[in-house]
Design a protein around this motif. Structure first.
Motif, PDB file in Angstrom:
ATOM      1  N   TRP A 168       0.946  -1.183  -0.063  1.00  0.00           N
ATOM      2  CA  TRP A 168       0.067   0.228   0.170  1.00  0.00           C
ATOM      3  C   TRP A 168       0.780   1.071   0.015  1.00  0.00           C
ATOM      4  O   TRP A 168       1.837   1.391   0.544  1.00  0.00           O
ATOM      5  N   GLU A 169       0.275   2.403  -0.643  1.00  0.00           N
ATOM      6  CA  GLU A 169       1.093   3.422  -0.535  1.00  0.00           C
ATOM      7  C   GLU A 169       0.020   4.774  -0.303  1.00  0.00           C
ATOM      8  O   GLU A 169      -0.992   4.414  -0.667  1.00  0.00           O
ATOM      9  N   VAL A 170       0.507   5.936   0.459  1.00  0.00           N
ATOM     10  CA  VAL A 170      -0.103   6.942   0.645  1.00  0.00           C
ATOM     11  C   VAL A 170      -0.361   7.718  -0.682  1.00  0.00           C
ATOM     12  O   VAL A 170       0.402   8.058  -1.136  1.00  0.00           O
ATOM     13  N   LEU A 171      -1.681   8.042  -0.734  1.00  0.00           N
ATOM     14  CA  LEU A 171      -2.064   8.929  -1.793  1.00  0.00           C
ATOM     15  C   LEU A 171      -1.294  10.416  -1.771  1.00  0.00           C
ATOM     16  O   LEU A 171      -1.152  10.828  -0.532  1.00  0.00           O
ATOM     17  N   PRO A 172      -0.936  10.928  -2.897  1.00  0.00           N
ATOM     18  CA  PRO A 172      -0.326  12.594  -2.611  1.00  0.00           C
ATOM     19  C   PRO A 172      -1.482  13.131  -1.869  1.00  0.00           C
ATOM     20  O   PRO A 172      -2.515  13.436  -2.217  1.00  0.00           O
ATOM     21  N   GLY A 173      -0.917  14.082  -0.934  1.00  0.00           N
ATOM     22  CA  GLY A 173      -1.428  15.034  -0.260  1.00  0.00           C
ATOM     23  C   GLY A 173      -2.418  14.495   0.991  1.00  0.00           C
ATOM     24  O   GLY A 173      -2.986  15.211   1.709  1.00  0.00           O
ATOM     25  N   ALA A 174      -2.489  13.183   1.155  1.00  0.00           N
ATOM     26  CA  ALA A 174      -3.169  12.650   2.427  1.00  0.00           C
ATOM     27  C   ALA A 174      -2.734  12.993   3.723  1.00  0.00           C
ATOM     28  O   ALA A 174      -3.313  13.474   4.417  1.00  0.00           O
ATOM     29  N   SER A 175      -1.387  12.700   3.958  1.00  0.00           N
ATOM     30  CA  SER A 175      -0.857  12.854   5.062  1.00  0.00           C
ATOM     31  C   SER A 175      -0.973  14.570   5.434  1.00  0.00           C
ATOM     32  O   SER A 175      -1.415  14.699   6.605  1.00  0.00           O
ATOM     33  N   GLU A 176      -0.648  15.355   4.563  1.00  0.00           N
ATOM     34  CA  GLU A 176      -0.534  16.677   4.860  1.00  0.00           C
ATOM     35  C   GLU A 176      -2.212  17.224   5.018  1.00  0.00           C
ATOM     36  O   GLU A 176      -2.255  17.881   6.034  1.00  0.00           O
ATOM     37  N   THR A 177      -2.960  16.842   4.423  1.00  0.00           N
ATOM     38  CA  THR A 177      -4.520  17.141   4.359  1.00  0.00           C
ATOM     39  C   THR A 177      -4.934  16.637   5.828  1.00  0.00           C
ATOM     40  O   THR A 177      -5.670  17.405   6.485  1.00  0.00           O
ATOM     41  N   LEU A 178      -4.324  15.479   6.507  1.00  0.00           N
ATOM     42  CA  LEU A 178      -5.117  14.841   7.615  1.00  0.00           C
ATOM     43  C   LEU A 178      -4.489  15.612   8.777  1.00  0.00           C
ATOM     44  O   LEU A 178      -5.060  15.997   9.796  1.00  0.00           O
TER      45      LEU A 178
END
Length: 238
Positions: free
Chosen positions: A108-118
């Protein structure tokens, strides 16, 4: 600005995505056992096996007393059978290995922008939870991908006993979040299971729809997210 206190999130193809197609992962597992099976054939077989199992035993067979682990092992074995592999001992080994492989960040990989948005949503003081048609491996996957820390609760369809778009999943999420529906919003990539289902219980909804997919005719533009990075601006505008 929307007066939100709770944001709930879909996971697959909203926050996380598979690193490679299922057929490629299954073919690699077959190669590890000395078998050559084309990835395209395995992808087709997986879609057929998964579809048949989902119709026969929806939501991982929860209501029929099945465990999600057993449900998935059967899907994997049937996938290989449909692709021409029939040795029971090898099928069992490959099924066990793949079940564990798909529980790790390796797949699995984190989608672009997911960590920052969360992170930005947390800084706004919003409570956050997951509402996903996933099995009980999800908590471990989110932890390994360094996303678990953002959420107050993880509600899978296996735990809830119902799968989206069943309204009872969202009603459980609202109880866990401790807020009325008008103070909550759900973010997901599926019109029926995420956007429409959340709005049916009175929640706000945002539909992740990357550029190139075309507009969803039933969703106002202000509810559409071309990227996750657009979420904060949509909340502030609302």
């Amino acid at each position: 600005m929307l007066r939100l206190r709770l944001l709930t999130w879909d996971v697959k193809d909203t926050l996380l995505r598979l690193r490679q197609p299922v057929g490629e992962s299954y073919a690699a597992q077959a190669r590890a056992h000395g078998l050559r099976v084309p990835p395209a054939a395995l992808s087709r077989a997986f879609r057929e096996a998964y579809g048949a199992q989902s119709r026969l035993l929806p939501n991982y067979g929860c209501s029929q007393g099945l465990s999600s682990r057993r449900w998935w092992l059967d899907v994997v074995k049937q996938t290989f059978r449909l692709a021409g592999v029939h040795e029971d001992q090898v099928l069992t080994l490959m099924a066990e290995n793949l079940y564990h492989d798909f529980c790790s960040a390796h797949n699995w990989e984190v989608l672009p922008g997911a960590s920052e948005t969360l992170s930005r949503c947390c800084r706004l003081g919003l409570r956050m939870g997951v509402v996903s048609n996933f099995d009980n491996r999800l908590e471990s996957i989110l932890s390994q991908c360094n996303l678990r820390r953002h959420f107050d609760f993880i509600l899978t369809s296996e735990e809830a006993g119902f799968a989206k778009p069943d309204r009872r999943v969202f009603e459980q999420a609202l109880r866990l979040g401790g807020v009325p529906p008008e103070q909550a919003a759900h973010v997901g990539d599926d019109y029926e299971r995420d956007y429409r289902a959340a709005r049916a219980v009175g929640m706000h909804g945002f539909l992740l729809r990357p550029a190139g997919q075309g507009p969803e005719p039933h969703v106002p533009p202000e509810h559409v997210l071309p990227t996750l990075g657009h979420l904060l601006a949509r909340i502030e505008k609302g």
